[in-house]
Scaffold this active site. Sequence first.
Site, PDB file in Angstrom:
ATOM      1  CE  LYS A  69      17.095  16.890  76.630  1.00 11.50           C
ATOM      2  NZ  LYS A  69      17.177  15.591  75.926  1.00 11.50           N
ATOM      3  CG  ASP A 106      20.579  14.056  75.462  1.00  9.38           C
ATOM      4  OD1 ASP A 106      20.471  13.258  76.418  1.00  9.38           O
ATOM      5  OD2 ASP A 106      19.863  15.070  75.341  1.00  9.38           O
TER       6      ASP A 106
END
Length: 283
Positions: A69, A106
């Site tokens: 990420k 997210d």
Amino acid sequence: MAEDGRRRAAVLGSPIAHSLSPLLHRAAYAELGLDWRYAAIEVDAAALPGFLAGLDERWVGLSLTMPLKQAVLPLCARLGPVAAAVGAANTVLWSPDRSRIGENTDVPGLVAALESAGMTAAPDRVVVLGGGATAASALAAIAQLPGTPARPVEVYVRDPRRAPELHAVAARVGTAVAIRPWSEIGGGLGADLVISTLPVAGSAAIATAVPARLDGLLFDVVYQQWPTPLAAAWLAAGGAAAGGLGLLVQQAALQVELMTERAGVAATLVPVLAAAAAQAPAG
């Protein structure tokens, strides 16, 4: 469309075999009537640049998990505002000229999951366990809940070198943060909201620190091996606990919306993906 010409997407990470993302994205494709392919592919940070360079125009998007990420950020031509603010992207898209765009689902996924768990406004005291990319997303999600915590969000970290990065994220998303040493973690478990970004092993290590009685909400991002040792101890002490499956479903639905460019479809997909996840073997 012929097999070799089908649109493609995948989830990348290391390890990756446990991921439920293929199940969820394929369920979404079936619901939307799309003949697309989605796979789980083992890729670590060192291999990521070469993997991305080898993708052709069939590819519409990628989902990213640990440890990618943050590693993907310098490989993107631009970042969406949320990905830029938290310093983490869990989604890669391609622009018409095939330059890469890093996005983050997210954060909105966690906001939705917290609201589903009953946290519709920011509580007075919030604690985040862990200091990685998911913790940064948690800070952004807390900042998006209605209201403002009465106290700075307390983040308990093993490595104090993460403090500058976390302070920078907090400043970008508009919240205040206080970094706490791991040795004091027991003092944080009485908060109104505790968000744990720890793996199962880390959860087990602190389960004995849970107070005998509590009434706050634990949101544990782990979605397999549920309840985690921490969640089990939390429930035994009288608190409420929610696992990360809701977050996984919400962020996946948002990824599908981005990859398919079908605005607003995420809300329709959430119950479909939740039903698919409920049928997954326990792991």
